[in-house]
Design a protein around this motif. Sequence first.
Motif, mmCIF file in Angstrom:
data_model
loop_
_atom_site.group_PDB
_atom_site.id
_atom_site.type_symbol
_atom_site.label_atom_id
_atom_site.label_comp_id
_atom_site.label_asym_id
_atom_site.label_seq_id
_atom_site.Cartn_x
_atom_site.Cartn_y
_atom_site.Cartn_z
ATOM 1 N N ILE A 23 3.556 95.000 -33.160
ATOM 2 C CA ILE A 23 4.013 95.188 -34.539
ATOM 3 C C ILE A 23 5.493 94.824 -34.618
ATOM 4 O O ILE A 23 6.340 95.474 -33.995
ATOM 5 C CB ILE A 23 3.787 96.651 -34.988
ATOM 6 N N ASP A 24 5.770 93.760 -35.364
ATOM 7 C CA ASP A 24 7.157 93.265 -35.443
ATOM 8 C C ASP A 24 8.003 94.114 -36.380
ATOM 9 O O ASP A 24 9.185 94.290 -36.164
ATOM 10 C CB ASP A 24 7.157 91.819 -35.963
ATOM 11 N N THR A 25 7.387 94.583 -37.446
ATOM 12 C CA THR A 25 8.141 95.386 -38.421
ATOM 13 C C THR A 25 7.580 96.800 -38.385
ATOM 14 O O THR A 25 6.654 97.089 -37.631
ATOM 15 C CB THR A 25 7.985 94.796 -39.828
ATOM 16 N N ALA A 26 8.116 97.678 -39.186
ATOM 17 C CA ALA A 26 7.588 99.038 -39.216
ATOM 18 C C ALA A 26 6.164 99.012 -39.743
ATOM 19 O O ALA A 26 5.789 98.163 -40.551
ATOM 20 C CB ALA A 26 8.468 99.916 -40.104
ATOM 21 N N LEU A 27 5.351 99.949 -39.272
ATOM 22 C CA LEU A 27 3.939 99.991 -39.631
ATOM 23 C C LEU A 27 3.670 101.203 -40.516
ATOM 24 O O LEU A 27 4.174 102.280 -40.262
ATOM 25 C CB LEU A 27 3.098 100.100 -38.363
ATOM 26 N N CYS A 28 2.868 100.992 -41.547
ATOM 27 C CA CYS A 28 2.470 102.122 -42.393
ATOM 28 C C CYS A 28 0.962 102.113 -42.520
ATOM 29 O O CYS A 28 0.403 101.412 -43.349
ATOM 30 C CB CYS A 28 3.125 102.013 -43.761
ATOM 31 N N VAL A 29 0.285 102.832 -41.621
ATOM 32 C CA VAL A 29 -1.162 103.009 -41.747
ATOM 33 C C VAL A 29 -1.357 104.464 -42.059
ATOM 34 O O VAL A 29 -1.294 105.311 -41.182
ATOM 35 C CB VAL A 29 -1.900 102.644 -40.450
ATOM 36 N N THR A 173 6.531 105.663 -41.688
ATOM 37 C CA THR A 173 6.253 104.432 -40.943
ATOM 38 C C THR A 173 6.641 104.634 -39.485
ATOM 39 O O THR A 173 7.304 105.600 -39.127
ATOM 40 C CB THR A 173 7.066 103.235 -41.493
ATOM 41 N N SER A 174 6.232 103.693 -38.677
ATOM 42 C CA SER A 174 6.715 103.670 -37.301
ATOM 43 C C SER A 174 8.149 103.143 -37.340
ATOM 44 O O SER A 174 8.570 102.563 -38.335
ATOM 45 C CB SER A 174 5.821 102.770 -36.457
ATOM 46 N N HIS A 208 -2.114 88.549 -40.219
ATOM 47 C CA HIS A 208 -0.698 88.564 -39.836
ATOM 48 C C HIS A 208 -0.065 89.927 -40.066
ATOM 49 O O HIS A 208 1.080 90.150 -39.707
ATOM 50 C CB HIS A 208 0.069 87.505 -40.630
ATOM 51 N N ALA A 209 -0.802 90.821 -40.696
ATOM 52 C CA ALA A 209 -0.246 92.148 -40.969
ATOM 53 C C ALA A 209 -1.390 93.131 -41.138
ATOM 54 O O ALA A 209 -2.482 92.765 -41.555
ATOM 55 C CB ALA A 209 0.614 92.121 -42.227
ATOM 56 N N LEU A 210 -1.140 94.391 -40.801
ATOM 57 C CA LEU A 210 -2.119 95.458 -41.015
ATOM 58 C C LEU A 210 -1.406 96.651 -41.641
ATOM 59 O O LEU A 210 -0.198 96.808 -41.509
ATOM 60 C CB LEU A 210 -2.744 95.903 -39.684
ATOM 61 N N SER A 213 1.566 98.353 -47.715
ATOM 62 C CA SER A 213 2.894 97.840 -48.086
ATOM 63 C C SER A 213 3.271 96.576 -47.332
ATOM 64 O O SER A 213 4.412 96.383 -46.934
ATOM 65 C CB SER A 213 3.975 98.908 -47.872
ATOM 66 N N LYS A 214 2.284 95.694 -47.150
ATOM 67 C CA LYS A 214 2.574 94.450 -46.443
ATOM 68 C C LYS A 214 3.596 93.604 -47.198
ATOM 69 O O LYS A 214 4.449 92.964 -46.595
ATOM 70 C CB LYS A 214 1.283 93.647 -46.238
ATOM 71 N N SER A 215 3.488 93.654 -48.550
ATOM 72 C CA SER A 215 4.419 92.841 -49.329
ATOM 73 C C SER A 215 5.843 93.380 -49.220
ATOM 74 O O SER A 215 6.806 92.669 -49.464
ATOM 75 C CB SER A 215 3.980 92.781 -50.786
ATOM 76 N N ALA A 216 5.970 94.656 -48.838
ATOM 77 C CA ALA A 216 7.306 95.214 -48.615
ATOM 78 C C ALA A 216 7.746 94.981 -47.173
ATOM 79 O O ALA A 216 8.731 95.536 -46.710
ATOM 80 C CB ALA A 216 7.304 96.711 -48.923
ATOM 81 N N GLY A 217 6.992 94.150 -46.460
ATOM 82 C CA GLY A 217 7.420 93.769 -45.115
ATOM 83 C C GLY A 217 6.969 94.708 -44.027
ATOM 84 O O GLY A 217 7.446 94.624 -42.903
ATOM 85 N N LEU A 218 6.011 95.582 -44.321
ATOM 86 C CA LEU A 218 5.560 96.519 -43.296
ATOM 87 C C LEU A 218 4.324 95.974 -42.583
ATOM 88 O O LEU A 218 3.489 95.317 -43.185
ATOM 89 C CB LEU A 218 5.214 97.869 -43.927
ATOM 90 N N GLY A 219 4.233 96.300 -41.299
ATOM 91 C CA GLY A 219 2.996 96.049 -40.561
ATOM 92 C C GLY A 219 2.774 94.632 -40.089
ATOM 93 O O GLY A 219 1.662 94.280 -39.713
#
Length: 253
Positions: A23-29, A173-174, A208-210, A213-219
């Motif tokens: 995970i390159d950016t913070a993750l919010c699951v 988030t992570s 490319h993301a999970l 809030s992917k559009s906010a750059g998360l995950g």
Amino acid sequence: MIQLASLNQSFQPSTTLPLTAIIDTALCVGAGGSSGSLSDKPILKRADGKLIIPASQLKGRLRHECEKIARALGWAICESPVAETMCPQRAGLTGNFQHEHYEIGDRNPDGSPRHHCLICQLFGNPSLPARLQFSDLICTEDPDNTPEVLRPGVTINRRRRTAEEKKLYFLETSPANAQLPFTGEITLLPGTPYFAQALILAGLKHIHALGGSKSAGLGWLQWESSVFKHPEINDDIWEFLAAAPSPPSGGEP
Ligand SMILES: [Zn+2]
């Protein structure tokens, strides 16, 4: 080509594809409504505190990507997740579903073959068990190194283009940019059609993301797996996937 038609009928033994998502950016699951956190949308953790991306989320995203790829290749694919528009019912759908590639030995009570599209053959539908089994993706980092991060957000009213009043919320988030590895696996159960691995790898490359809030750059993530480096996928299988049966009846590849 002649063997390709039979490829679909021949099934492989159980295989496990190991997977790691970095995970390159913070993750919010998150799971809404959880308690024990200051956040409105806490992140999912196992009992031992390790962060997880649930298997159901990976399965749902991968099904969606594989559907898009198969449709783009010209295969008739049913419409999940509503049972009526999924195989074998496919209410209101047109397409060349009555094809030998869609026969996998499943029968109606009267003995006639039931047809299931390529995606249902892997991911299942209300009348056909899934051949793929997904594990949760579990963060291998020590929970002490993954403190919870609260990220404030505001709900935007798209029509008025303003922030909604009293709609401040907190996402958990992570930690950001921590390159956290999440590992898990996809098991291809005995009887999985041979084209499964090729379609799964192609589908994963489109994820490319999970999480939220992917559009906010998360995950945002990158996949790491030995199966990408040494995809032991026969050329015949790629040719099979590229040779979707044409829509008119009798359109054999
Ligand atoms: Zn289907």
